[in-house]
Design a protein around this motif. Sequence first.
Motif, mmCIF file in Angstrom:
data_model
loop_
_atom_site.group_PDB
_atom_site.id
_atom_site.type_symbol
_atom_site.label_atom_id
_atom_site.label_comp_id
_atom_site.label_asym_id
_atom_site.label_seq_id
_atom_site.Cartn_x
_atom_site.Cartn_y
_atom_site.Cartn_z
ATOM 1 N N GLU A 133 -26.614 -36.410 -8.947
ATOM 2 C CA GLU A 133 -26.983 -36.389 -10.379
ATOM 3 C C GLU A 133 -26.878 -35.018 -11.173
ATOM 4 O OE1 GLU A 133 -27.896 -37.219 -14.183
ATOM 5 O OE2 GLU A 133 -27.174 -38.498 -12.697
ATOM 6 N N PHE A 134 -27.463 -34.117 -10.536
ATOM 7 C CA PHE A 134 -27.550 -32.597 -11.301
ATOM 8 C C PHE A 134 -26.294 -32.009 -10.733
ATOM 9 C CE2 PHE A 134 -31.839 -34.527 -11.639
ATOM 10 C CZ PHE A 134 -32.041 -34.599 -13.141
ATOM 11 N N GLY A 135 -25.807 -31.882 -9.769
ATOM 12 C CA GLY A 135 -24.607 -31.386 -9.533
ATOM 13 C C GLY A 135 -23.300 -31.644 -10.604
ATOM 14 N N GLN A 136 -23.528 -32.442 -11.206
ATOM 15 C CA GLN A 136 -22.476 -32.837 -12.349
ATOM 16 C C GLN A 136 -22.542 -31.650 -13.315
ATOM 17 O OE1 GLN A 136 -22.153 -37.343 -13.447
ATOM 18 N NE2 GLN A 136 -24.318 -37.076 -12.800
ATOM 19 N N ASP A 137 -23.770 -31.045 -13.521
ATOM 20 C CA ASP A 137 -23.842 -30.097 -14.603
ATOM 21 C C ASP A 137 -24.567 -28.857 -14.379
ATOM 22 O OD1 ASP A 137 -25.754 -31.832 -14.731
ATOM 23 O OD2 ASP A 137 -25.951 -32.064 -16.961
ATOM 24 N N TYR A 138 -24.923 -28.805 -13.123
ATOM 25 C CA TYR A 138 -25.750 -27.565 -12.671
ATOM 26 C C TYR A 138 -25.159 -27.235 -11.261
ATOM 27 C CZ TYR A 138 -29.500 -28.455 -16.145
ATOM 28 O OH TYR A 138 -30.285 -28.159 -17.320
ATOM 29 N N PHE A 139 -25.552 -25.935 -10.944
ATOM 30 C CA PHE A 139 -25.501 -25.754 -9.366
ATOM 31 C C PHE A 139 -26.663 -26.005 -8.561
ATOM 32 C CE2 PHE A 139 -25.216 -22.401 -5.807
ATOM 33 C CZ PHE A 139 -24.193 -23.362 -5.046
#
Length: 298
Positions: free
Chosen positions: A51-57
Amino acid sequence: MTAEILSNQFATLDNGTRLHFASAGERGRPLILFVHGFPEFWYEWSAQLAEFGQDYFAVAPDLRGFNLSDMPADVAAYKARHIVDDLRLLIAHLGYQQATVVAHDWGGAVCWNMAIALPALFEKLIIINSPHPYLFMQALATDPAQKASSEYMNWLRNPGSEEALAKDDFALMDGFFNGMGQGEAAWFNAETQAAYHACWARGLTGGVNYYRASPLHPPTEKNPGPLQLNLNPADFQVKVSTRIIWGENDKALPKTLLDGIENFVDDIQIQRIPEGSHWVIHEQPERVNRLIRQFLQS
Protein backbone atom coordinates in the motif's frame (compact mmCIF):
# COMPACT_ATOMS: atom_id res chain seq x y z
CA MET A 1 -2.63 -0.90 -8.08
CA THR A 2 -0.18 -1.89 -5.35
CA ALA A 3 3.58 -1.52 -5.15
CA GLU A 4 5.97 -4.40 -5.80
CA ILE A 5 7.73 -5.73 -2.71
CA LEU A 6 11.46 -6.41 -2.98
CA SER A 7 13.02 -8.64 -0.32
CA ASN A 8 16.51 -10.13 0.04
CA GLN A 9 18.13 -6.74 0.60
CA PHE A 10 20.82 -6.27 3.23
CA ALA A 11 22.33 -3.32 5.06
CA THR A 12 25.62 -3.60 6.94
CA LEU A 13 25.39 -0.87 9.55
CA ASP A 14 28.17 1.23 11.04
CA ASN A 15 27.95 -0.81 14.28
CA GLY A 16 28.74 -3.98 12.30
CA THR A 17 25.23 -5.45 12.41
CA ARG A 18 23.86 -6.83 9.14
CA LEU A 19 20.11 -6.41 8.75
CA HIS A 20 17.89 -7.90 6.11
CA PHE A 21 15.00 -5.78 4.86
CA ALA A 22 12.19 -5.69 2.34
CA SER A 23 11.02 -2.55 0.62
CA ALA A 24 8.48 -1.14 -1.80
CA GLY A 25 8.46 2.17 -3.63
CA GLU A 26 11.20 4.48 -4.80
CA ARG A 27 14.14 5.51 -2.64
CA GLY A 28 14.07 9.28 -2.33
CA ARG A 29 10.40 9.45 -1.50
CA PRO A 30 9.57 10.06 2.20
CA LEU A 31 10.67 7.08 4.28
CA ILE A 32 8.12 5.02 6.21
CA LEU A 33 9.66 2.33 8.38
CA PHE A 34 7.66 -0.70 9.57
CA VAL A 35 9.03 -2.50 12.65
CA HIS A 36 7.80 -5.99 13.55
CA GLY A 37 7.46 -7.80 16.89
CA PHE A 38 7.74 -11.38 18.17
CA PRO A 39 7.41 -13.99 16.72
CA GLU A 40 7.24 -12.17 13.41
CA PHE A 41 9.55 -10.77 10.75
CA TRP A 42 9.31 -8.27 7.90
CA TYR A 43 6.52 -10.32 6.29
CA GLU A 44 4.11 -9.05 8.95
CA TRP A 45 3.94 -5.80 6.96
CA SER A 46 3.31 -7.21 3.47
CA ALA A 47 -0.04 -5.43 3.07
CA GLN A 48 1.45 -2.17 4.34
CA LEU A 49 4.48 -2.32 2.04
CA ALA A 50 2.24 -2.92 -0.98
CA GLU A 51 0.00 0.00 0.00
CA PHE A 52 2.45 2.64 1.14
CA GLY A 53 5.10 1.80 -1.44
CA GLN A 54 2.83 3.59 -3.90
CA ASP A 55 3.83 7.01 -2.55
CA TYR A 56 6.53 6.40 0.08
CA PHE A 57 9.77 4.49 0.29
CA ALA A 58 8.35 1.77 2.53
CA VAL A 59 10.90 -0.38 4.36
CA ALA A 60 10.38 -3.33 6.74
CA PRO A 61 13.56 -4.74 8.33
CA ASP A 62 14.07 -8.01 10.11
CA LEU A 63 15.23 -6.89 13.54
CA ARG A 64 18.48 -8.38 14.82
CA GLY A 65 17.87 -11.91 16.00
CA PHE A 66 15.10 -12.56 13.46
CA ASN A 67 14.92 -14.36 10.13
CA LEU A 68 17.77 -13.28 7.83
CA SER A 69 19.32 -10.58 10.01
CA ASP A 70 22.34 -11.14 12.25
CA MET A 71 21.69 -13.16 15.41
CA PRO A 72 24.22 -12.21 18.10
CA ALA A 73 24.85 -14.95 20.68
CA ASP A 74 25.11 -12.62 23.70
CA VAL A 75 21.78 -11.97 25.45
CA ALA A 76 22.96 -8.45 26.32
CA ALA A 77 23.07 -7.67 22.59
CA TYR A 78 19.26 -7.61 22.66
CA LYS A 79 18.86 -4.76 25.12
CA ALA A 80 16.61 -2.04 23.73
CA ARG A 81 19.40 0.49 23.26
CA HIS A 82 21.14 -1.77 20.74
CA ILE A 83 17.97 -2.29 18.70
CA VAL A 84 17.35 1.47 18.76
CA ASP A 85 20.88 1.96 17.47
CA ASP A 86 20.25 -0.50 14.64
CA LEU A 87 17.18 1.43 13.52
CA ARG A 88 18.95 4.79 13.80
CA LEU A 89 21.79 3.52 11.65
CA LEU A 90 19.43 1.87 9.16
CA ILE A 91 17.63 5.17 8.58
CA ALA A 92 21.00 6.81 7.90
CA HIS A 93 22.17 3.89 5.73
CA LEU A 94 19.08 4.33 3.55
CA GLY A 95 20.02 7.99 3.07
CA TYR A 96 17.49 9.67 5.36
CA GLN A 97 17.54 11.93 8.39
CA GLN A 98 13.94 11.23 9.43
CA ALA A 99 11.22 8.61 9.01
CA THR A 100 7.62 8.00 9.82
CA VAL A 101 7.74 4.86 11.97
CA VAL A 102 4.98 2.24 12.33
CA ALA A 103 5.66 -0.41 14.96
CA HIS A 104 3.96 -3.38 16.63
CA ASP A 105 4.63 -5.50 19.74
CA TRP A 106 8.39 -5.66 20.45
CA GLY A 107 8.95 -3.30 17.55
CA GLY A 108 6.69 -0.86 19.37
CA ALA A 109 8.62 -1.29 22.62
CA VAL A 110 11.84 -0.43 20.79
CA CYS A 111 10.31 2.51 18.95
CA TRP A 112 8.75 4.02 22.08
CA ASN A 113 12.29 4.09 23.46
CA MET A 114 13.66 5.50 20.23
CA ALA A 115 11.05 8.27 20.16
CA ILE A 116 11.88 9.20 23.77
CA ALA A 117 15.65 9.24 23.16
CA LEU A 118 15.87 10.45 19.55
CA PRO A 119 12.74 12.47 18.67
CA ALA A 120 14.50 14.29 15.81
CA LEU A 121 14.54 11.01 13.84
CA PHE A 122 10.74 10.97 13.62
CA GLU A 123 8.27 12.61 11.32
CA LYS A 124 5.47 10.71 13.07
CA LEU A 125 5.07 7.59 15.19
CA ILE A 126 2.31 5.00 14.83
CA ILE A 127 2.11 2.30 17.50
CA ILE A 128 -0.03 -0.84 17.17
CA ASN A 129 -0.68 -2.87 20.35
CA SER A 130 2.49 -2.04 22.21
CA PRO A 131 2.40 -0.32 25.61
CA HIS A 132 4.36 2.75 26.62
CA PRO A 133 7.33 1.46 28.67
CA TYR A 134 6.58 3.36 31.88
CA LEU A 135 2.92 2.35 31.90
CA PHE A 136 3.86 -1.26 31.18
CA MET A 137 6.42 -1.22 33.99
CA GLN A 138 3.78 0.09 36.40
CA ALA A 139 1.24 -2.54 35.32
CA LEU A 140 3.70 -5.43 35.66
CA ALA A 141 4.67 -4.24 39.13
CA THR A 142 1.22 -3.50 40.55
CA ASP A 143 -1.62 -5.00 38.49
CA PRO A 144 -2.34 -8.70 39.23
CA ALA A 145 -4.32 -9.09 36.02
CA GLN A 146 -1.42 -7.80 33.91
CA LYS A 147 1.03 -10.01 35.78
CA ALA A 148 -1.13 -13.02 34.92
CA SER A 149 -1.54 -11.94 31.27
CA SER A 150 2.23 -11.52 30.93
CA GLU A 151 3.32 -14.72 32.68
CA TYR A 152 4.25 -16.16 29.27
CA MET A 153 7.17 -13.69 29.28
CA ASN A 154 8.78 -15.48 32.22
CA TRP A 155 8.28 -18.81 30.46
CA LEU A 156 10.03 -17.46 27.37
CA ARG A 157 12.92 -16.21 29.52
CA ASN A 158 13.64 -19.74 30.74
CA PRO A 159 16.50 -21.79 29.28
CA GLY A 160 15.30 -24.09 26.54
CA SER A 161 12.14 -22.18 25.63
CA GLU A 162 13.28 -21.97 22.00
CA GLU A 163 13.47 -25.76 21.79
CA ALA A 164 9.96 -26.04 23.24
CA LEU A 165 8.69 -23.49 20.73
CA ALA A 166 10.17 -25.44 17.82
CA LYS A 167 8.82 -28.81 18.95
CA ASP A 168 6.23 -30.66 16.83
CA ASP A 169 6.74 -28.41 13.81
CA PHE A 170 6.26 -25.16 15.76
CA ALA A 171 2.93 -26.20 17.28
CA LEU A 172 3.21 -23.68 20.13
CA MET A 173 4.19 -20.91 17.74
CA ASP A 174 1.18 -21.61 15.54
CA GLY A 175 -0.88 -21.44 18.72
CA PHE A 176 0.29 -17.88 19.38
CA PHE A 177 -1.47 -16.78 16.21
CA ASN A 178 -4.54 -18.94 16.71
CA GLY A 179 -4.98 -18.98 20.48
CA MET A 180 -4.24 -15.30 21.08
CA GLY A 181 -6.80 -14.34 18.46
CA GLN A 182 -10.43 -15.32 18.28
CA GLY A 183 -10.12 -19.03 17.73
CA GLU A 184 -8.72 -20.32 14.44
CA ALA A 185 -7.15 -17.37 12.62
CA ALA A 186 -8.44 -17.17 9.07
CA TRP A 187 -5.46 -15.09 7.97
CA PHE A 188 -2.99 -17.76 9.11
CA ASN A 189 -3.46 -19.83 5.96
CA ALA A 190 -1.13 -22.45 4.52
CA GLU A 191 0.95 -19.93 2.54
CA THR A 192 1.41 -17.63 5.53
CA GLN A 193 2.16 -20.54 7.83
CA ALA A 194 4.84 -21.80 5.42
CA ALA A 195 6.48 -18.35 5.36
CA TYR A 196 6.57 -18.18 9.15
CA HIS A 197 7.83 -21.74 9.55
CA ALA A 198 10.69 -20.94 7.15
CA CYS A 199 11.55 -17.89 9.27
CA TRP A 200 11.36 -19.77 12.58
CA ALA A 201 13.47 -22.63 11.21
CA ARG A 202 16.36 -20.15 10.89
CA GLY A 203 16.42 -19.80 14.66
CA LEU A 204 14.28 -18.68 17.60
CA THR A 205 16.95 -17.85 20.18
CA GLY A 206 17.37 -14.28 18.99
CA GLY A 207 13.69 -13.48 19.34
CA VAL A 208 13.45 -15.12 22.76
CA ASN A 209 16.51 -13.16 23.88
CA TYR A 210 14.49 -9.94 23.69
CA TYR A 211 12.57 -11.24 26.70
CA ARG A 212 15.71 -12.43 28.47
CA ALA A 213 17.42 -9.06 28.04
CA SER A 214 14.50 -6.95 29.25
CA PRO A 215 13.76 -5.95 32.87
CA LEU A 216 10.08 -5.65 31.94
CA HIS A 217 8.50 -8.96 32.90
CA PRO A 218 6.30 -10.14 35.77
CA PRO A 219 8.31 -10.09 39.01
CA THR A 220 9.32 -13.38 40.59
CA GLU A 221 11.04 -14.31 43.86
CA LYS A 222 14.34 -14.81 42.06
CA ASN A 223 14.04 -11.85 39.68
CA PRO A 224 12.08 -8.79 40.84
CA GLY A 225 12.16 -7.29 37.36
CA PRO A 226 10.24 -4.00 37.39
CA LEU A 227 10.13 -3.92 41.18
CA GLN A 228 13.83 -3.06 41.26
CA LEU A 229 13.50 -0.19 38.79
CA ASN A 230 13.46 3.33 40.19
CA LEU A 231 12.29 5.24 37.14
CA ASN A 232 11.38 8.88 36.81
CA PRO A 233 8.26 9.37 34.66
CA ALA A 234 9.71 12.68 33.44
CA ASP A 235 12.35 10.64 31.58
CA PHE A 236 9.68 8.88 29.48
CA GLN A 237 8.01 11.83 27.78
CA VAL A 238 7.34 11.50 24.04
CA LYS A 239 7.62 14.71 22.01
CA VAL A 240 6.78 13.04 18.68
CA SER A 241 3.32 13.31 17.12
CA THR A 242 1.89 9.86 17.92
CA ARG A 243 -1.13 7.79 16.94
CA ILE A 244 -2.04 4.46 18.52
CA ILE A 245 -4.08 1.70 16.90
CA TRP A 246 -5.19 -0.85 19.50
CA GLY A 247 -6.99 -4.13 19.01
CA GLU A 248 -8.92 -4.29 22.27
CA ASN A 249 -9.34 -8.08 22.21
CA ASP A 250 -5.64 -8.52 22.93
CA LYS A 251 -5.20 -11.31 25.50
CA ALA A 252 -1.64 -10.38 26.48
CA LEU A 253 -1.80 -6.58 26.28
CA PRO A 254 -5.25 -5.41 27.45
CA LYS A 255 -6.65 -1.99 26.67
CA THR A 256 -6.08 -0.88 30.28
CA LEU A 257 -2.43 -0.36 29.30
CA LEU A 258 -3.59 2.80 27.53
CA ASP A 259 -4.83 4.36 30.78
CA GLY A 260 -2.73 7.44 31.48
CA ILE A 261 -0.98 7.54 28.09
CA GLU A 262 -1.93 11.21 27.67
CA ASN A 263 0.41 12.01 30.57
CA PHE A 264 3.40 10.81 28.54
CA VAL A 265 2.65 11.92 24.97
CA ASP A 266 2.01 15.56 24.10
CA ASP A 267 0.29 14.90 20.76
CA ILE A 268 -1.70 11.67 21.00
CA GLN A 269 -4.75 10.13 19.35
CA ILE A 270 -6.03 6.58 19.82
CA GLN A 271 -8.02 4.48 17.35
CA ARG A 272 -9.59 1.50 19.10
CA ILE A 273 -10.69 -1.67 17.29
CA PRO A 274 -12.89 -3.51 19.83
CA GLU A 275 -12.93 -6.86 18.02
CA GLY A 276 -9.25 -6.73 16.99
CA SER A 277 -6.77 -9.09 18.65
CA HIS A 278 -3.04 -8.66 19.12
CA TRP A 279 -2.78 -9.64 15.44
CA VAL A 280 -5.10 -6.90 14.14
CA ILE A 281 -2.56 -6.01 11.44
CA HIS A 282 -3.22 -9.40 9.84
CA GLU A 283 -6.93 -9.54 10.65
CA GLN A 284 -7.87 -6.16 9.20
CA PRO A 285 -5.04 -4.97 6.92
CA GLU A 286 -7.20 -2.63 4.86
CA ARG A 287 -8.59 -0.95 7.98
CA VAL A 288 -5.12 -0.61 9.48
CA ASN A 289 -3.87 0.87 6.21
CA ARG A 290 -6.75 3.35 6.18
CA LEU A 291 -6.04 4.46 9.74
CA ILE A 292 -2.33 4.88 8.98
CA ARG A 293 -3.19 6.85 5.84
CA GLN A 294 -5.53 9.17 7.74
CA PHE A 295 -2.77 9.97 10.20
CA LEU A 296 -0.22 10.62 7.48
CA GLN A 297 -2.58 13.02 5.74
CA SER A 298 -3.61 14.91 8.88
